[in-house]
Design an enzyme around this catalytic site. Sequence first.
Site, mmCIF file in Angstrom:
data_model
loop_
_atom_site.group_PDB
_atom_site.id
_atom_site.type_symbol
_atom_site.label_atom_id
_atom_site.label_comp_id
_atom_site.label_asym_id
_atom_site.label_seq_id
_atom_site.Cartn_x
_atom_site.Cartn_y
_atom_site.Cartn_z
ATOM 1 N N ASP A 328 -7.670 -4.822 7.864
ATOM 2 C CA ASP A 328 -6.607 -4.938 6.876
ATOM 3 C C ASP A 328 -5.296 -5.270 7.560
ATOM 4 O O ASP A 328 -5.113 -4.895 8.705
ATOM 5 C CB ASP A 328 -6.400 -3.557 6.263
ATOM 6 C CG ASP A 328 -6.942 -3.474 4.877
ATOM 7 O OD1 ASP A 328 -7.705 -4.362 4.505
ATOM 8 O OD2 ASP A 328 -6.596 -2.497 4.198
ATOM 9 N N GLU A 369 5.367 1.533 -1.750
ATOM 10 C CA GLU A 369 6.178 0.370 -2.097
ATOM 11 C C GLU A 369 6.987 0.652 -3.358
ATOM 12 O O GLU A 369 8.199 0.462 -3.394
ATOM 13 C CB GLU A 369 5.289 -0.866 -2.352
ATOM 14 C CG GLU A 369 4.704 -1.502 -1.115
ATOM 15 C CD GLU A 369 3.333 -0.939 -0.756
ATOM 16 O OE1 GLU A 369 2.972 0.140 -1.262
ATOM 17 O OE2 GLU A 369 2.616 -1.586 0.043
HETATM 18 N N1 ATP Z 1 2.546 -1.603 -5.968
HETATM 19 C C1 ATP Z 1 2.548 -2.910 -6.107
HETATM 20 N N2 ATP Z 1 3.029 -3.473 -7.224
HETATM 21 C C2 ATP Z 1 3.013 -4.794 -7.378
HETATM 22 N N3 ATP Z 1 2.553 -5.657 -6.498
HETATM 23 C C3 ATP Z 1 2.081 -5.167 -5.347
HETATM 24 C C4 ATP Z 1 2.026 -3.780 -5.093
HETATM 25 N N4 ATP Z 1 1.474 -3.586 -3.886
HETATM 26 C C5 ATP Z 1 1.191 -4.800 -3.422
HETATM 27 N N5 ATP Z 1 1.552 -5.767 -4.272
HETATM 28 C C6 ATP Z 1 1.370 -7.208 -4.134
HETATM 29 O O1 ATP Z 1 -0.003 -7.522 -4.178
HETATM 30 C C7 ATP Z 1 -0.420 -8.159 -2.982
HETATM 31 C C8 ATP Z 1 -1.832 -7.777 -2.645
HETATM 32 O O2 ATP Z 1 -1.908 -6.409 -2.349
HETATM 33 P P1 ATP Z 1 -3.121 -5.870 -1.491
HETATM 34 O O3 ATP Z 1 -3.031 -4.404 -1.451
HETATM 35 O O4 ATP Z 1 -4.359 -6.511 -1.967
HETATM 36 O O5 ATP Z 1 -2.828 -6.486 -0.084
HETATM 37 P P2 ATP Z 1 -1.740 -6.097 0.997
HETATM 38 O O6 ATP Z 1 -1.338 -4.677 0.777
HETATM 39 O O7 ATP Z 1 -0.639 -7.097 1.046
HETATM 40 O O8 ATP Z 1 -2.522 -6.277 2.334
HETATM 41 P P3 ATP Z 1 -3.794 -5.474 2.833
HETATM 42 O O9 ATP Z 1 -4.956 -6.091 2.176
HETATM 43 O O10 ATP Z 1 -3.752 -5.691 4.277
HETATM 44 O O11 ATP Z 1 -3.580 -4.040 2.447
HETATM 45 C C9 ATP Z 1 0.601 -7.728 -1.972
HETATM 46 O O12 ATP Z 1 0.721 -8.610 -0.916
HETATM 47 C C10 ATP Z 1 1.869 -7.702 -2.798
HETATM 48 O O13 ATP Z 1 2.356 -9.009 -2.957
#
Ligand code: ATP
EC number: 7.2.2.6
Length: 702
Positions: A328, A369
């Site tokens: 990740d 976040e």
């Molecule tokens: N709490 C949230 N509310 C809205 N959008 C979010 C939130 N958290 C993440 N995102 C958006 O969604 C995307 C995808 O999140 P996801 O958790 O799948 O991946 P990531 O956290 O960026 O990376 P990883 O897969 O390494 O954890 C993020 O890159 C961000 O743009």
Amino acid sequence: MDSTNPSPKPSYSPRKSDRRQARKQSRVSTRGLYLRAIKDAFVKLNPKYAIKNPVMFLVWVGTIITTIATIDPYLFGPVSGNNLQLFNGLITAILFFTVLFANFAEAVAEGRGKAQADALRTTKSETIAKKLLSDGSVSEVSSTSLRIGDTVYVAAGDVIPADGEVTMGVASVDESAITGESAPVLKETGSDVASSVTGGTRILSDELIIRITADPGKGFIDRMIALVEGAERTKTPNEIALTVLLAVLTLVFLFVVVTLPAIARYVGSPISVVVLVALLVALIPTTIGGLLSAIGIAGMDRVAQFNVIATSGRAVEACGDVNTLVLDKTGTITLGNRLAEGFIPISTYSTQQVANVALAASIFDDTPEGKSIVRLAEKLGAKIDFDSHRAEAVEFSAKTRMSGTNLPNGSQARKGAVSAIKGFVRSRNQQDTPTPVLDAAYEGISQLGGTPLAVALDSEIYGVIYLKDIIKPGIRERFEQLRRMGVRTVMLTGDNRITASVIAGEAGVDDFIAEATPEDKISVIQREQAAGKLVAMTGDGTNDAPALAQANVGVAMNTGTQAAKEAANMVDLDSDPTKLIDIVAIGKQLLITRGALTTFSIANDIAKYFAIIPVLFTSANLGSLNIMKLTSTNSAVLSALIYNALIIPALIPLALTGVKFQPLTANQLLQRNIFLYGLGGVIAPFIAIKLIDVLITLAGLA
Ligand SMILES: Nc1ncnc2c1ncn2[C@@H]1O[C@H](COP(=O)(O)OP(=O)(O)OP(=O)(O)O)[C@@H](O)[C@H]1O
Ligand SMILES: [K+]
Ligand SMILES: [Mg+2]
């Protein structure tokens, strides 16, 4: 996914590892460990166990033959020489100790696990559970009568009677019985990662309703006990292959030794049965035969010392063969506590307006976040102008990549990945709005390795939130090490392409996949496997379970769901995704240690062959062959056997801690080890045997 993980990210302070260290030491007293191992070494003489190790079993059989020859030296035919009974008795004693030393090596390796299992068992005592009946009443039953699907009530002070999922309530739980960490863990319903509880842990505050997910004797602690005790330790494919190789070598030497009497008679230098047995034991690979299982057990144990529970030795070993690591981004490669740094408005909107919409979209978001966005917006004076009790939360999912709030007046506030928010707005406007300022902000933030989140209210994009994340210190060096070991790293992230490539470049991963959905994880693994690679990955959520099962090595976080833990073949009790890198290193070290000691053992045996055989024929006027100038046939055989026995305990520490590990590719390591352990293995016996020969001649034993 990490961003939904409410538990604090693991810290890297030395205090934590000190505590872990202290716990291990208090659990296992070294003195007790050795006393127990000595006792177990004798228990393992039982032929029922002994036969599982063919090489050492042959030594055991040899001991019995020499014992008989000690009682009656002439039973197996005419022999010459004086002091026959003393010589035969000495040989018998040395052989017996050889078997004991091998048993001891295995017992010491098993000891720590057994002690840990005992400690776990004390947490597993029977308790009274408050079972909820269908009519709503509560009945007090024994924890051992609970079955999957039962519902129980637990309150502050209670021990959780069995593994389960929280269906109602929020409570803090002391999980130190399994994780060793004294900090309480928050458990609540609904959350992907915090809703599973483990039998044997204790509720510290509040109360919970739990649905039982494991039958008696099948819970997490039961599995841990079985694992650390080695009850489920089956031989790994590599171990089986090596055992076969050793058995073949043993047969070859058996053949060599059996043909010797004929040659000896021919040159007029007859050899007794006892000398033949001694010679056989000196030649067969007893060193690796005696240490093999200790090496495997120690590998599992080393993983356990990292607070990772492996479901089998096979899993640890598979780590050593891993070619591809799937990781990740957020929380593994970066620190993961992404914090809002600023709001960038677009079109005619002001920073204040962006903050207002961002706040509205985040009031229900309890990810790190989300909380940091609320904090920053409030700092800038943002307020919500609606009744939050009448508003509706739209939860974040890795699939939609956005989250938000449906306001009481029907408006929809959203924040999320820029592409996702663009899609959201497009579906309401029926067309794309050109947004050069948005694109510039998006690119600017991404170039910094940050995560841009677009903020929208209904059909209007107001601006962008800059979420800042930091690459973990030292991660680049670790990837460099992995590369030298021939392991490819693939970063998988839901984040956009630019951010992903910036972070990938800074961290030094070999490859990355951006805008990945949970399904992408499994397809990446399958693609690598189709190319003949062994893949390792970490994960915690329910939607990681299929990928964890698909990977050759799946490490689940202890904070993860029951499904993820069951699909994985390892569980990290500290829930630190970076540990996968350490586990791979441990697996590699296990394979290297086994290879090095096998090389050393076989080189030893060949050297012994050239040291002893010539001496056997000295009486046939072939004395010129006795290059080592050993005192006599008897002293040569005794010296070789004493060396052969002592080398086993001498190598126990190396077998348990593993050979010094250098990040090199398999080929480089092979070359280095053949040189070091092969050459060393050839030279060591000559020096040692000569030395022992001098000593026993001085002592007048031969
Ligand atoms: N709490 C949230 N509310 C809205 N959008 C979010 C939130 N958290 C993440 N995102 C958006 O969604 C995307 C995808 O999140 P996801 O958790 O799948 O991946 P990531 O956290 O960026 O990376 P990883 O897969 O390494 O954890 C993020 O890159 C961000 O743009
Ligand atoms: K040997
Ligand atoms: Mg995430």
